[in-house]
Design a protein around this motif. Structure first.
Motif, PDB file in Angstrom:
ATOM      1  N   ILE A   1       0.842  -1.207   0.000  1.00 49.40           N
ATOM      2  CA  ILE A   1       0.000   0.000   0.000  1.00 49.40           C
ATOM      3  C   ILE A   1       0.871   1.249   0.000  1.00 49.40           C
ATOM      4  CG2 ILE A   1      -1.587   1.339   1.451  1.00 49.40           C
ATOM      5  CD1 ILE A   1      -2.875  -1.365   2.235  1.00 49.40           C
ATOM      6  N   GLN A   2       1.912   1.266   0.802  1.00 51.13           N
ATOM      7  CA  GLN A   2       2.800   2.432   0.838  1.00 51.13           C
ATOM      8  C   GLN A   2       3.446   2.688  -0.516  1.00 51.13           C
ATOM      9  OE1 GLN A   2       5.460   1.386   4.047  1.00 51.13           O
ATOM     10  NE2 GLN A   2       4.195   2.374   5.613  1.00 51.13           N
ATOM     11  N   LEU A   3       3.888   1.622  -1.162  1.00 49.29           N
ATOM     12  CA  LEU A   3       4.527   1.761  -2.471  1.00 49.29           C
ATOM     13  C   LEU A   3       3.544   2.295  -3.499  1.00 49.29           C
ATOM     14  CD1 LEU A   3       6.959   1.314  -4.306  1.00 49.29           C
ATOM     15  CD2 LEU A   3       6.242  -1.069  -4.587  1.00 49.29           C
ATOM     16  N   THR A   4       2.330   1.773  -3.491  1.00 50.41           N
ATOM     17  CA  THR A   4       1.321   2.225  -4.445  1.00 50.41           C
ATOM     18  C   THR A   4       0.962   3.683  -4.208  1.00 50.41           C
ATOM     19  OG1 THR A   4       0.440  -0.035  -4.494  1.00 50.41           O
ATOM     20  CG2 THR A   4      -0.925   1.688  -5.449  1.00 50.41           C
ATOM     21  N   LYS A   5       0.841   4.082  -2.951  1.00 54.37           N
ATOM     22  CA  LYS A   5       0.548   5.484  -2.631  1.00 54.37           C
ATOM     23  C   LYS A   5       1.675   6.405  -3.113  1.00 54.37           C
ATOM     24  CE  LYS A   5      -2.510   4.976   1.392  1.00 54.37           C
ATOM     25  NZ  LYS A   5      -2.661   5.210   2.859  1.00 54.37           N
ATOM     26  N   ALA A   6       2.905   5.971  -2.942  1.00 55.93           N
ATOM     27  CA  ALA A   6       4.041   6.791  -3.374  1.00 55.93           C
ATOM     28  C   ALA A   6       4.031   6.949  -4.895  1.00 55.93           C
ATOM     29  CB  ALA A   6       5.346   6.150  -2.914  1.00 55.93           C
ATOM     30  N   LEU A   7       3.758   5.862  -5.613  1.00 55.27           N
ATOM     31  CA  LEU A   7       3.688   5.934  -7.073  1.00 55.27           C
ATOM     32  C   LEU A   7       2.550   6.847  -7.527  1.00 55.27           C
ATOM     33  CD1 LEU A   7       4.349   2.212  -8.048  1.00 55.27           C
ATOM     34  CD2 LEU A   7       5.793   4.163  -8.640  1.00 55.27           C
ATOM     35  N   GLU A   8       1.412   6.735  -6.852  1.00 54.17           N
ATOM     36  CA  GLU A   8       0.276   7.587  -7.194  1.00 54.17           C
ATOM     37  C   GLU A   8       0.617   9.052  -6.944  1.00 54.17           C
ATOM     38  OE1 GLU A   8      -4.546   7.259  -6.623  1.00 54.17           O
ATOM     39  OE2 GLU A   8      -3.267   6.977  -4.873  1.00 54.17           O
ATOM     40  N   HIS A   9       1.344   9.322  -5.872  1.00 50.05           N
ATOM     41  CA  HIS A   9       1.789  10.685  -5.569  1.00 50.05           C
ATOM     42  C   HIS A   9       2.685  11.222  -6.681  1.00 50.05           C
ATOM     43  CE1 HIS A   9       3.306  14.099  -3.223  1.00 50.05           C
ATOM     44  NE2 HIS A   9       4.531  13.715  -3.574  1.00 50.05           N
ATOM     45  N   LEU A  10       3.606  10.392  -7.160  1.00 46.28           N
ATOM     46  CA  LEU A  10       4.487  10.811  -8.249  1.00 46.28           C
ATOM     47  C   LEU A  10       3.692  11.083  -9.527  1.00 46.28           C
ATOM     48  CD1 LEU A  10       7.449   8.315  -7.723  1.00 46.28           C
ATOM     49  CD2 LEU A  10       7.453  10.770  -7.234  1.00 46.28           C
ATOM     50  N   THR A  11       2.731  10.227  -9.817  1.00 51.24           N
ATOM     51  CA  THR A  11       1.915  10.399 -11.022  1.00 51.24           C
ATOM     52  C   THR A  11       1.150  11.721 -10.966  1.00 51.24           C
ATOM     53  OG1 THR A  11       1.684   8.008 -11.308  1.00 51.24           O
ATOM     54  CG2 THR A  11       0.058   9.394 -12.404  1.00 51.24           C
ATOM     55  N   ARG A  12       0.565  12.017  -9.813  1.00 50.24           N
ATOM     56  CA  ARG A  12      -0.157  13.297  -9.672  1.00 50.24           C
ATOM     57  C   ARG A  12       0.786  14.479  -9.811  1.00 50.24           C
ATOM     58  NH1 ARG A  12      -2.644  10.708  -5.198  1.00 50.24           N
ATOM     59  NH2 ARG A  12      -1.332  11.953  -3.778  1.00 50.24           N
ATOM     60  N   SER A  13       2.065  14.276  -9.485  1.00 50.26           N
ATOM     61  CA  SER A  13       3.060  15.355  -9.584  1.00 50.26           C
ATOM     62  C   SER A  13       3.649  15.453 -10.981  1.00 50.26           C
ATOM     63  CB  SER A  13       4.189  15.113  -8.572  1.00 50.26           C
ATOM     64  OG  SER A  13       3.683  15.023  -7.257  1.00 50.26           O
ATOM     65  N   GLY A  14       3.208  14.599 -11.901  1.00 50.81           N
ATOM     66  CA  GLY A  14       3.705  14.631 -13.271  1.00 50.81           C
ATOM     67  C   GLY A  14       5.084  14.007 -13.431  1.00 50.81           C
ATOM     68  N   ILE A  15       5.453  13.100 -12.528  1.00 50.36           N
ATOM     69  CA  ILE A  15       6.775  12.458 -12.566  1.00 50.36           C
ATOM     70  C   ILE A  15       6.600  10.974 -12.847  1.00 50.36           C
ATOM     71  CG2 ILE A  15       8.841  11.883 -11.217  1.00 50.36           C
ATOM     72  CD1 ILE A  15       8.316  14.443  -9.590  1.00 50.36           C
ATOM     73  N   TYR A  16       7.274  10.477 -13.876  1.00 50.05           N
ATOM     74  CA  TYR A  16       7.239   9.036 -14.145  1.00 50.05           C
ATOM     75  C   TYR A  16       8.391   8.368 -13.386  1.00 50.05           C
ATOM     76  CZ  TYR A  16      11.016   9.876 -17.580  1.00 50.05           C
ATOM     77  OH  TYR A  16      12.203  10.233 -18.192  1.00 50.05           O
ATOM     78  N   TYR A  17       8.166   7.089 -13.023  1.00 49.87           N
ATOM     79  CA  TYR A  17       9.187   6.370 -12.257  1.00 49.87           C
ATOM     80  C   TYR A  17       9.507   5.062 -12.987  1.00 49.87           C
ATOM     81  CZ  TYR A  17      11.898   4.616  -8.332  1.00 49.87           C
ATOM     82  OH  TYR A  17      12.923   4.146  -7.543  1.00 49.87           O
ATOM     83  N   PRO A  18      10.601   5.029 -13.764  1.00 47.98           N
ATOM     84  CA  PRO A  18      10.929   3.847 -14.563  1.00 47.98           C
ATOM     85  C   PRO A  18      11.875   2.866 -13.873  1.00 47.98           C
ATOM     86  CG  PRO A  18      12.369   5.633 -15.198  1.00 47.98           C
ATOM     87  CD  PRO A  18      11.508   6.157 -14.069  1.00 47.98           C
ATOM     88  N   ASP A  19      12.212   3.111 -12.598  1.00 49.62           N
ATOM     89  CA  ASP A  19      13.247   2.330 -11.911  1.00 49.62           C
ATOM     90  C   ASP A  19      12.676   1.461 -10.793  1.00 49.62           C
ATOM     91  OD1 ASP A  19      15.877   3.612 -13.042  1.00 49.62           O
ATOM     92  OD2 ASP A  19      14.562   5.286 -12.562  1.00 49.62           O
ATOM     93  N   LEU A  20      11.449   0.987 -10.957  1.00 48.74           N
ATOM     94  CA  LEU A  20      10.777   0.270  -9.885  1.00 48.74           C
ATOM     95  C   LEU A  20      11.284  -1.166  -9.773  1.00 48.74           C
ATOM     96  CD1 LEU A  20       8.715   0.506  -7.682  1.00 48.74           C
ATOM     97  CD2 LEU A  20       6.930  -0.147  -9.295  1.00 48.74           C
ATOM     98  N   ARG A  21      12.120  -1.386  -8.775  1.00 50.32           N
ATOM     99  CA  ARG A  21      12.632  -2.720  -8.457  1.00 50.32           C
ATOM    100  C   ARG A  21      13.026  -2.729  -6.986  1.00 50.32           C
ATOM    101  NH1 ARG A  21      18.489  -2.347  -9.447  1.00 50.32           N
ATOM    102  NH2 ARG A  21      18.925  -0.318 -10.366  1.00 50.32           N
ATOM    103  N   LEU A  22      13.214  -3.930  -6.449  1.00 50.92           N
ATOM    104  CA  LEU A  22      13.440  -4.063  -5.009  1.00 50.92           C
ATOM    105  C   LEU A  22      14.688  -3.337  -4.530  1.00 50.92           C
ATOM    106  CD1 LEU A  22      12.491  -7.823  -4.479  1.00 50.92           C
ATOM    107  CD2 LEU A  22      11.061  -5.803  -4.154  1.00 50.92           C
TER     108      LEU A  22
END
Length: 575
Positions: free
Chosen positions: A317-338
């Motif tokens: 849930i925390q990870l999904t919320k952080a990604l959603e926050h970035l999306t709303r800020s207009g920032i893409y995150y292409p480095d999603l890995r452990l």
């Protein structure tokens, strides 16, 4: 087939589709892939011959150097001079050619160093002990005293190299060449230039001097653990690609804070360059989270029976919320890995690494991979000009300004330098992030260090026992969500070719009945099919976009908001 740098182009990357075997009759054994060279077994090249064996791998009683890690597929080693009272983060790494005679490769375990990166296992390899012994002799013989070495060490450009030439099993015969990285100094920008680019009102962190930092350990090719006035923190710097460093610095300074995203940098670090009066920005510092990454936490917790469902759901849930926050800020995150998810002291997830370079090919969503495959073929020097020209034209159609992204200079771009992701719309970027999120969720609920067993480019202390999308431990509701997140997934190279220890083998054929050529041919067929599918997909996308008929969520994945709703619903049921 033995793992080596050459295997990347011949097997692991899509360039393998265009691999042509050497045709020159006079090619030497040294230029061939070591595992493929047929060498007549004689006393001259036998390991029973004393002259072909390392005399010792015992470390000096008081070693002057330490090896902290490895990168560059076994060619770059992070070393620290232990005898300095205060070690500045000069990042003077040791470089070793991957193309060595078979006797040297085998005894120095270069094939294992290709995929072994961590500071726990790496020091056990012969090559790291050999490097420490070589540096011991070089330090004591080339400098009149250790104070003279310190003067030398502090005077070279940041990111200079120690290149081991004439590699030999006899440490006394190895020659060290110092490669001064003046090219990096030229590309580094002074603080005043960044202020001009970003504006006088930019929220710059405090500026500190490079020599105020004392290295405790080197964690990564771009990350050191340092001490500043007794405080531990992370120093981030790049010895290549300074433009990515500045892009990350700008992003972290301007992003709206979020509890699951690394806090804004604490300091900007500047260093005076050797030429002129320029005092360049070489890096920045951030908060240090000592619990490590999910890559190591997940399998270790599972092995000790400490991986709890409540934590798995909390992290998801925390990870999904952080990604959603970035999306709303207009920032893409292409480095999603452990590797890019660390745990805070209170065991909450923290996302790090905002260079926006992206992950290894095949790890991303298929639509991102389709463009990345084209880019790799278009820009690889080993691909023929006629082939690369075709794919450069395709890149031109996808992103007319793509050539500007190849410039090594920092030009203050809004969206960074990641061609595949910049070519996608915002909705396509979110769908691609959901795909990557699905794979990370699979790792979290399966409790493994990665989505692939025995990944070619890196081995782990705790290797996964299954491979995505197999399921053993994930609850049914989460399986359904992960499957929806990863719609459009394709088979990977690991379904055809696997790594066993330090060798590449065909999965469908007995190891004793196959050759290196069999592996290359299988890789060629696999990549031809993948490239054909990539071209088909991109042609369809282009055609439908022109007609205004393209669905940006082509594979019908859930949105980040929908993923979050499902996770929270499952969390309530699990209580």
């Amino acid at each position: 087939m033995e793992l080596s740098t050459r295997a990347i182009g011949e097997v692991v990357h899509p360039t393998a589709a265009f691999y042509q075997p050497p045709s020159e009759v006079g090619e030497t054994l040294e230029s061939l892939s070591p595992a493929d060279s047929v060498v007549e077994s004689t006393w001259e090249n036998s390991l029973l011959n004393p002259k072909n064996r390392i005399d010792s791998l015992d470390l000096p009683q008081n070693p002057l150097w330490r090896v902290d890690g490895c990168a560059g597929l076994g060619t770059q080693y992070y070393v620290l001079p232990l005898f300095l009272q205060k070690i500045p983060p000069m990042r003077m790494d040791v470089f070793v050619s991957n193309f060595q005679p078979t006797l040297i490769r085998e005894q120095l375990e270069l094939h294992r160093a290709f995929h072994t990166k961590d500071a726990i296992r790496l020091p056990r390899l012969a090559i790291t002990k050999h490097i420490v012994r070589i540096l011991q002799i070089w330090t004591t013989s080339e400098f009149k005293d250790l104070a003279a070495f310190e003067d030398f060490y502090k005077s070279v450009p940041f990111g200079s190299r120690l290149v081991l030439e004439d590699m030999s099993l006899d440490v006394r015969r190895v020659r060290i060449k110092v490669g001064l990285n003046h090219n990096l100094e030229h590309k580094l920008l002074p603080f005043s230039r960044l202020a001009d680019l970003w504006g006088s009102d930019f929220p710059f962190p405090q500026v500190i001097d490079f020599f105020d930092l004392h290295v405790v350990s080197i964690l990564h090719d771009s990350v050191c653990l340092v001490r500043i006035n007794e405080q531990l923190c992370i120093f981030k710097a790049l010895t290549s690609g300074a433009k990515y460093l500045y892009h990350e610095l700008k992003t972290l300074c301007t992003i709206e804070p979020h509890e699951n995203i690394i806090v804004r940098p604490m300091h900007i670090v500047t260093k005076r360059c050797n030429f002129g009066t320029k005092k360049a920005v070489v890096g920045f510092t951030t908060f240090y989270h000592s619990k490590g990454t999910l890559r190591d936490v997940l399998p270790l917790s599972r092995a000790h029976g400490q991986l709890r469902r409540v934590d798995q759901l909390k992290w998801s849930i925390q990870l999904t919320k952080a990604l959603e926050h970035l999306t709303r800020s207009g920032i893409y995150y292409p480095d999603l890995r452990l590797d890019n998810i660390v745990l805070s002291e209170s065991s909450n997830i923290i996302m790090v690494d905002f260079e926006q370079r992206g992950v290894w090919c095949e790890f991303s969503a298929p639509e991102v991979n389709a463009i990345e495959y084209i880019r790799l073929i278009a820009t690889d020097e080993c691909v023929s000009e006629s082939v690369s020209a075709k794919y450069r034209r395709m890149l031109q159609d996808l992103l007319p300004s793509f050539e500007s992204l190849e410039d090594e200079r920092y030009t203050n771009p809004k969206d960074g330098f990641n061609l595949p992701w910049i070519a996608l719309s915002a909705a396509e970027q979110e769908a691609a992030e959901v795909y990557m999120l699905g794979r990370v969720l699979w790792c979290i609920f399966e409790g493994v260090s990665g989505p692939q067993k025995a990944a070619v480019w890196q081995s782990y202390r705790w290797e996964p026992d299954i491979e995505f999308p197999e399921y053993k431990r994930t609850p049914p509701a989460m399986r359904d969500l992960i499957d929806r997140c990863t719609r459009g997934r394709r088979g990977t190279l690991s379904n055809t070719i696997m790594r066993q220890h330090s060798q590449l083998f065909l999965t469908a054929k007995d190891a004793k009945e196959q050759s290196a050529d069999d592996v290359r041919e299988a890789a060629k067929r696999f990549w031809f099919a993948e490239i054909d599918e990539a071209e088909r997909f991109l042609a369809l996308r282009s055609s439908q976009r022109l007609k205004g008929e393209w669905n940006d969520n082509y594979y019908g994945r859930p949105t980040l908001k929908e993923v979050l709703e499902d996770l929270e619903a499952f969390q309530i049921q699990a209580l």
